[in-house]
Design an enzyme around this catalytic site. Structure first.
Site, short mmCIF file in Angstrom:
data_model
loop_
_atom_site.label_atom_id
_atom_site.label_comp_id
_atom_site.label_asym_id
_atom_site.label_seq_id
_atom_site.Cartn_x
_atom_site.Cartn_y
_atom_site.Cartn_z
N LEU A 520 12.12 -27.99 -10.72
CA LEU A 520 11.96 -27.43 -9.30
C LEU A 520 11.12 -28.53 -8.16
O LEU A 520 10.74 -29.71 -8.31
CB LEU A 520 10.37 -26.45 -9.35
N ASP A 521 12.77 -28.53 -7.52
CA ASP A 521 12.44 -29.30 -6.24
C ASP A 521 11.21 -29.08 -5.20
O ASP A 521 10.38 -28.32 -5.03
CB ASP A 521 13.98 -29.17 -5.30
N LYS A 522 10.24 -29.67 -4.71
CA LYS A 522 9.43 -29.14 -3.91
C LYS A 522 9.03 -29.22 -2.77
O LYS A 522 8.79 -28.13 -2.10
CB LYS A 522 8.77 -30.28 -3.45
N THR A 523 10.62 -29.16 -2.27
CA THR A 523 10.26 -28.68 -0.59
C THR A 523 11.60 -27.75 -0.15
O THR A 523 12.43 -27.70 -0.91
CB THR A 523 11.16 -29.61 0.75
N LYS A 701 18.35 -37.84 -8.41
CA LYS A 701 18.14 -35.85 -9.14
C LYS A 701 18.30 -36.05 -10.75
O LYS A 701 18.03 -34.93 -11.28
CB LYS A 701 17.94 -35.41 -7.93
#
Length: 832
Positions: A520-523, A701
């Site tokens: 999961l990407d944070k922002t 990523k």
């Protein structure tokens, strides 16, 4: 090459394929033929020219024509005819070379000087194409039957509902007519056969019975069953043996045998005669099989018609009419198909917005829950964009159409859903491999059945052999096997779309079920993606306003959400921002530029280290802010630390509960972020995530995803930014938040339109339901054939005296197809 000369401008090249005037610097491509360079308006024209240049050069030389018209190039433009409903828009004029130039009056184009032409009517609707639900690679320009499996082709583009329970289907209407005709004629044939079987009035010995059955069953077998004969003939001609090959073979053998037994009984040996000496006929079997297969086709077509319900519901979200406003202020209701880009439209309170547009006048709130899932209406005013099919609130709006027809967001969603429904899941390869050898195997089994009954069967052995062989052929029709996967995919993808989940193709749906790790990407994914400035700490004799001014002036050139938060904070304080020059962005680190003669940099610790900026005690203070979950950005002026800014991005409210739910399902959760480790760990603790990949540059990523895959993991990646696109493409399943960028959405296999994490759970839940449904369908198909063929062949006759008549075999075959389609339709009601 051909050129058009106009008094107002220099010679303009012409596309030799379509005749459109093309400026070389704006051309989509060029090609050289016989030392002449030709320019093209689009890639399609270029490809056609390269395939056969002589054709187009010769055609242009003999009769140069204007693009999309029948007027010679250079002739005065003729106003194109328009429907009466569009008469209000005929004040619109546009430039044929620069169509973005639109005027209410005729004249010359201010950009190129060409004479403006009267706006053409809306482009005719795209030609409807048809495809096979079982073999989606088959595409035709007209309705008909699939050359591979013989099924009726279906339109590739769904249409709006007409208010009826289902859209009109000519194939269904024709099958229904043949079914009812066949049923009326078959009832007396079957009745006579039953009376003969039960020895009522010795009808089994009456010669007139066969004659009556011949008269009644002939139109059933030949006219009512005609579609089957045509499809069977095509299957043999193309050597794509299918269900209709088997149906026609079984009906044909039973009917031809019965006709011969009726007209020429003396030709048959004793093995075909009953104890009474009469040659038994099977008209009732031929007629009943035909009627039962027709019934199965009718029920199947009705059920298949419901699989497109999800797309029709999406189409029905948009209004059918729009209220257009002409230059004089007159308002006219026109069909949605007649709306053009640039048309001003009036949207009254409570109405649906017809197309994607921008607000010109008025203020209102718009319910955008169809796209965003947020129940709170969004305030709209001049300059704001609105989405077609969303609902206007209590205020009136005047909007300008920006995207119409296939370009609107709703139309793109519908197209994505339709494309996904026509794809094949890898699990279907099993059914395809079986089906490829199925029909020859069935024919061999039928031949062995005939031989076995003829040698070992009771009298009349040859009659029993024939009936059993026909029963094997009929019950083994592979229709259910072919429908098992595509029916579930069609219904499942449509159900997902209604839940705000766009599935790119069937392969993604199958992969999603096998996912064991989610990155999961944070922002913007775990957080709201709308960070706010919560701390300003100036250094070097600056105050907060000056620090914020420098940072915001530089960040205006950045697309990052953190940059937007700084600019927004400066606007809230009404600060005047100077212009920046020499702007440079360092992906994953920050930005550098020149402001009022000073070199200003804003970014993370990595950028400051690259610029050799000494941070001193500010580094320790910044670490304390990161422990609170803030992202800290340093500001440097002329190589000296000038302060730092703390920005916090609130977590999505449902994020902790969703993470816990995913972990409860046994999924491994990994958070990936470009933030430093301290901030990332603080956010992870709030979410209950144990694994964090921090300080990951955008280009790295996808390396994290690749590393997880190297461990044997099946990885899904969820993100919303441009920098997430490589990782989304690398993952086994890329999941894009619908509120993110177009690049991220294009790179992903799944798009969550509402942009909320709950869609992750629903998407995986739906994947499991669909794949389970497919496995059930395949089990149904194999079970019918696995049990039906041995029974029909008489394997159990020596022990149980169990046989299967051709009539019962036909009923079982129809039930198998119907059960598969009906089981798939259950997915429409899955709760997500």
């Amino acid at each position: 090459m051909d050129r058009v000369t106009d008094e107002t401008h220099a010679a303009v090249p012409v596309d030799p394929v379509c005749g459109m005037k093309v400026q070389p610097e704006k051309a989509a491509g060029s090609a050289v033929y016989e030392s002449v360079t030709y320019y093209f308006c689009g890639k399609g024209c270029l490809a056609k020219f390269q395939a056969n240049p002589q054709r187009y050069v010769a055609a242009r030389a003999s009769a140069p024509m204007a693009c999309c018209s029948a007027e010679p190039l250079g002739a005065a433009p003729t106003p194109r005819a328009t429907p009466a409903a569009r008469s209000a828009s005929q004040g619109k004029y546009l430039c044929p070379m620069d169509p973005e130039v639109i005027s209410d009056t005729p004249g010359a184009c201010p950009k190129c000087g060409m004479a403006l032409e009267l706006a053409a009517p809306a482009a005719p609707p795209a030609r409807l194409q048809y495809t096979c639900p079982m073999d989606p690679e088959i595409i035709r320009d007209a309705p008909g039957t699939c050359p591979k499996c013989g099924m009726a082709l279906e339109p590739m583009a769904a249409s709006r509902s007409t208010g009826a329970a289902e859209p009109e289907n000519p194939e269904l209407r024709a099958m229904s007519r043949r079914f009812w005709t066949g049923l009326i004629l078959t009832i007396p044939v079957v009745t006579l056969g039953m009376l003969a079987d039960f020895r009522v009035a010795s009808l089994d010995k009456a010669s007139w019975v066969n004659g009556v059955n011949l008269i009644l069953s002939t139109p059933v077998a030949l006219w009512c069953g005609w579609p089957f004969w045509v499809r069977a003939g095509r299957s043999v001609r193309n050597w794509n043996l299918n269900m209709f090959t088997l149906i026609s073979l079984g009906v044909g053998v039973a009917f031809a045998y019965s006709v011969a037994a009726t007209l020429f009984p003396g030709l048959f040996p004793s093995g075909f005669r009953s104890q009474s000496g009469v040659v038994a006929t099977y008209f009732e079997a031929a007629a009943a099989i035909t009627v039962l297969v027709l019934l199965g086709q009718v029920l199947e077509l009705k059920a298949r018609g419901k699989t497109g319900a999800a797309i029709r519901e999406l189409l029905d979200l948009s209004p059918r009419m729009a209220r257009r406003v002409d230059s004089s202020g007159t308002e006219t209701d026109v069909p949605l198909e007649d709306v053009r880009v640039g048309d001003p439209l009036r949207v009254r309170p409570g109405e649906k917005i017809p197309v994607d547009a921008v607000v010109l006048e008025g203020a209102s709130t718009v319910d955008e829950s169809m796209i965003s899932g947020e129940p709170v209406p969004v305030a709209k005013g001049p300059g704001d964009t609105v989405i077609g099919a969303t609902i206007n609130g209590t205020g009136g709006l005047l909007i300008e159409a920006k995207k119409v027809g296939a370009d609107t967001l709703l139309a793109q969603i519908v197209e994505l859903v339709a494309q996904a429904q026509r794809t094949r899941a890898p699990i279907q390869r099993l059914a395809d491999s079986v089906a490829s050898i199925f029909v020859p195997a069935v024919l061999l089994c039928a031949a062995l059945t005939f031989v076995g009954w003829a040698i070992f069967g009771p009298a009349p052995s040859l009659a029993y052999a024939l009936v059993s062989a026909v029963a094997v052929v009929i019950i083994a029709c592979p229709c259910a096997l072919g429908l098992a996967t595509p029916m579930s995919i069609m219904v499942g993808v449509g159900r997902a779309a209604k839940a705000g989940i766009l599935i790119k193709n069937a392969e993604v749906l199958e992969r999603l079920e096998k996912i064991d790790t989610i990155a999961l990407d944070k922002t913007g994914t775990l957080t709201e993606g709308k960070p706010r400035v919560v701390a300003l700490h100036p250094l070097a004799n600056l105050d907060e306003s000056r620090l914020l001014t420098l940072a915001a002036a530089l960040e205006r050139g950045s697309e990052h959400p953190l940059a937007a938060s700084i600019v927004r904070a400066a606007q809230d304080r009404r600060l005047t921002l100077p212009a920046a020059s020499n702007f440079q962005s360092y992906s994953g680190k920050g930005v550098v530029g020149t402001l009022q003669g000073q070199t200003v940099a804003i970014g993370n610790t990595a950028l400051m280290m690259d610029l050799k900026v000494e941070l001193g005690q500010a580094r320790q203070v910044a670490d304390a802010l990161r422990q609170q979950g803030q992202t800290v950005m340093f500001v440097a002026v002329n190589g000296v630390a000038a302060g730092y800014i703390g920005v916090a991005d609130p977590l999505r409210p449902q994020a902790p509960a969703i993470i816990a739910q995913l972990q409860a399902h046994g999924l491994r959760i990994v958070m990936i972020t470009g933030d430093n480790s301290v901030t990332a760990q603080a956010v992870a603790r709030q979410l209950g995530i144990n694994e964090v990949e921090a300080q990951v540059l955008p280009a790295q990523k996808h390396e994290v995803i690749r590393r997880l895959q190297a461990e044997g993991r099946k990885v899904a990646m969820a993100g919303d930014g441009i920098n997430d696109a490589p990782a989304l493409a690398q993952a086994d399943v890329g999941i894009a938040m619908g509120t993110g960028t177009d690049v991220a959405i294009a790179s992903a296999g799944v798009t969550l339109l509402r942009g909320e994490l709950g869609g992750l759970v629903r998407a995986r839940q739906l994947s499991g339901r669909v794949m389970g449904n497919i496995r059930q369908n395949l089990w149904f198909a194999f079970m019918y054939n696995g049990l039906g063929i041995p029974i029909a062949a008489g394997v159990f006759y020596p022990l149980l005296h169990l046989r299967l008549s051709p009539i019962l075999a036909a009923a079982a075959m129809s039930c198998s197809s119907l059960s598969v389609v009906t089981n798939a339709l259950r997915l429409r009601y899955v709760k997500l």
